[in-house]
Design a protein around this motif. Structure first.
Motif, short mmCIF file in Angstrom:
data_model
loop_
_atom_site.label_atom_id
_atom_site.label_comp_id
_atom_site.label_asym_id
_atom_site.label_seq_id
_atom_site.Cartn_x
_atom_site.Cartn_y
_atom_site.Cartn_z
N UNK A 186 39.95 43.99 41.30
CA UNK A 186 38.86 43.62 40.40
C UNK A 186 38.85 44.51 39.16
N UNK A 187 39.03 45.82 39.36
CA UNK A 187 38.97 46.75 38.22
C UNK A 187 40.12 46.52 37.25
N UNK A 188 41.31 46.31 37.78
CA UNK A 188 42.46 46.06 36.89
C UNK A 188 42.31 44.71 36.19
N UNK A 189 41.71 43.75 36.86
CA UNK A 189 41.44 42.46 36.22
C UNK A 189 40.51 42.63 35.02
N UNK A 190 39.49 43.48 35.15
CA UNK A 190 38.60 43.73 34.02
C UNK A 190 39.33 44.39 32.87
N UNK A 191 40.29 45.25 33.17
CA UNK A 191 41.09 45.86 32.10
C UNK A 191 41.89 44.81 31.34
N UNK A 192 42.50 43.90 32.08
CA UNK A 192 43.30 42.85 31.43
C UNK A 192 42.41 41.99 30.53
N UNK A 193 41.22 41.64 31.03
CA UNK A 193 40.30 40.83 30.22
C UNK A 193 39.88 41.58 28.96
N UNK A 194 39.61 42.88 29.11
CA UNK A 194 39.18 43.64 27.94
C UNK A 194 40.28 43.77 26.90
N UNK A 195 41.52 43.87 27.32
CA UNK A 195 42.62 43.88 26.36
C UNK A 195 42.61 42.59 25.55
N UNK A 196 42.33 41.47 26.21
CA UNK A 196 42.21 40.21 25.49
C UNK A 196 41.03 40.22 24.54
N UNK A 197 39.90 40.80 24.97
CA UNK A 197 38.73 40.89 24.10
C UNK A 197 39.03 41.78 22.88
N UNK A 198 39.64 42.91 23.12
CA UNK A 198 39.94 43.85 22.03
C UNK A 198 40.89 43.21 21.01
N UNK A 199 41.86 42.46 21.50
CA UNK A 199 42.84 41.86 20.59
C UNK A 199 42.28 40.63 19.89
N UNK A 200 41.72 39.72 20.68
CA UNK A 200 41.30 38.43 20.16
C UNK A 200 39.99 38.50 19.38
N UNK A 201 39.08 39.38 19.80
CA UNK A 201 37.77 39.44 19.18
C UNK A 201 37.73 40.51 18.08
N UNK A 202 38.08 41.73 18.43
CA UNK A 202 37.89 42.84 17.50
C UNK A 202 39.02 42.91 16.46
N UNK A 203 40.27 42.96 16.91
CA UNK A 203 41.36 43.11 15.96
C UNK A 203 41.46 41.90 15.03
N UNK A 204 41.41 40.69 15.63
CA UNK A 204 41.46 39.49 14.77
C UNK A 204 40.16 39.28 14.01
N UNK A 205 39.07 39.87 14.50
CA UNK A 205 37.80 39.69 13.82
C UNK A 205 37.70 40.45 12.51
N UNK A 206 38.45 41.52 12.39
CA UNK A 206 38.40 42.30 11.14
C UNK A 206 39.34 41.73 10.08
N UNK A 207 40.16 40.76 10.45
CA UNK A 207 41.04 40.14 9.47
C UNK A 207 40.23 39.29 8.52
N UNK A 208 40.63 39.20 7.25
CA UNK A 208 39.88 38.38 6.29
C UNK A 208 40.03 36.90 6.60
#
Length: 224
Positions: free
Chosen positions: A202-224
């Motif tokens: 369960x804990x490693x699954x949450x890590x994998x999901x957060x990597x997706x959140x960090x990449x898809x939401x935050x990193x792509x969110x700061x792009x113009x």
């Protein structure tokens, strides 16, 4: 010599004639009793994998919703104006480090060291709590700036996705504390080892999901 007649039971029937034929005699029903509860080998892990797959569907729907609404700002602020990447990167490091420390706890479990297992689990819980603290701070800061979930479709999908992940981390910490109590009381019995393995998945699954959140939401969110 007079004929000798053997006496018969009352009714005039012989004893062997009174018995039913052998093929009609049914053996007594046999009962088996188990001394302890039977547990299907690897049944718990299989069931937990099925649960994780259902959780994958939930996050897939949330990611899809964010993919559709992520650019609907409704005249409000965008991700580039709101997100603080250094803070998010620090928060990501907390969660990734917690996954490593839980891995150390599982190694100590295999060696049978109860004290070391509890120590690494405690470190994991502290890192998980630090992750939640930073996330709550981010939410409070966004709402204070008028960027709450009701402001736009972008913010609605953002809060739904990130808060769902945070809720899972909260449940994981509660589960972690509960397992620490069980290990302290009963030791590393097979049941506790199985529960620790499920929490590890369960804990490693949450890590994998957060990597997706960090990449898809935050990193792509700061792009113009």
């Amino acid at each position: 010599m007079a004929d000798t007649v053997a006496p018969f039971p009352a009714g005039g029937a012989r004893a062997q004639d009174a018995l039913p034929p052998r093929e009609l005699v049914q053996p007594a029903e046999m009962h088996f009793y188990m001394a302890e509860e039977y547990h299907v080998p690897n049944g718990t892990l299989l069931g937990f994998w099925l649960y994780l797959m259902s959780d994958c569907l939930i996050f897939a729907c949330l990611f899809a919703a964010y993919g559709v609404l992520g650019r609907n700002y409704a005249g409000g602020p965008s991700g580039a104006e709101l997100f603080e990447l250094p803070l998010v990167a620090l928060n990501t490091s907390f969660l990734l480090l917690s996954s490593i420390t839980y891995g150390f706890a599982m190694l100590e479990t295999q060696r049978g060291r109860i004290g070391a297992t509890l120590g690494w689990m405690a470190v994991t819980g502290v890192l998980g709590a630090a992750f939640l603290s930073v996330e709550i701070y981010e939410f409070v800061h966004l709402v204070g700036e008028g960027a709450g979930p009701q402001r736009s479709g972008f913010l609605t999908s953002f809060f739904a996705l990130v808060s769902t992940h945070g809720l899972h981390v909260t449940f994981g910490i509660v589960w972690l504390v509960t397992l620490m109590t069980q290990v302290r009381r009963h030791g590393l019995i097979p049941e506790n080892k199985r529960r620790l393995m499920c929490l590890s998945m369960f804990w490693h699954f949450l890590d994998v999901v957060w990597i997706g959140v960090f990449t898809f939401v935050y990193l792509m969110g700061v792009l113009p």
